[in-house]
Scaffold this motif. Sequence first.
Motif, mmCIF file in Angstrom:
data_model
loop_
_atom_site.group_PDB
_atom_site.id
_atom_site.type_symbol
_atom_site.label_atom_id
_atom_site.label_comp_id
_atom_site.label_asym_id
_atom_site.label_seq_id
_atom_site.Cartn_x
_atom_site.Cartn_y
_atom_site.Cartn_z
ATOM 1 N N THR A 29 0.826 -1.206 0.000
ATOM 2 C CA THR A 29 0.000 0.000 0.000
ATOM 3 C C THR A 29 0.860 1.256 0.000
ATOM 4 O O THR A 29 0.574 2.219 -0.722
ATOM 5 C CB THR A 29 -0.947 -0.005 1.220
ATOM 6 N N SER A 34 -3.191 1.717 -2.483
ATOM 7 C CA SER A 34 -4.096 0.766 -1.847
ATOM 8 C C SER A 34 -4.703 -0.202 -2.850
ATOM 9 O O SER A 34 -5.008 0.152 -3.986
ATOM 10 C CB SER A 34 -5.205 1.539 -1.131
ATOM 11 N N ASN A 35 -4.880 -1.434 -2.411
ATOM 12 C CA ASN A 35 -5.549 -2.455 -3.200
ATOM 13 C C ASN A 35 -6.571 -3.126 -2.283
ATOM 14 O O ASN A 35 -6.215 -3.831 -1.347
ATOM 15 C CB ASN A 35 -4.538 -3.466 -3.732
#
Length: 59
Positions: A29, A34-35
């Motif tokens: 991240t 962000s995922n």
Amino acid sequence: MPGSTNGSNSTKTMGVLTLGGLVVVTAYTVALGSNGWLWFGWVVLGLITLGLVVTTRST
């Protein structure tokens, strides 16, 4: 089973994997953004670990 300690080894292993996963997801991240799927996967792993801890302590 010989050498079994009522699942404490597997509980410790899952705890280490969960914390290691948190470090990896956080590093990802910070580096790439962000995922949501990674965080979702980490939450699922954390819930599985928590369930394992609860069931191991209750038996």
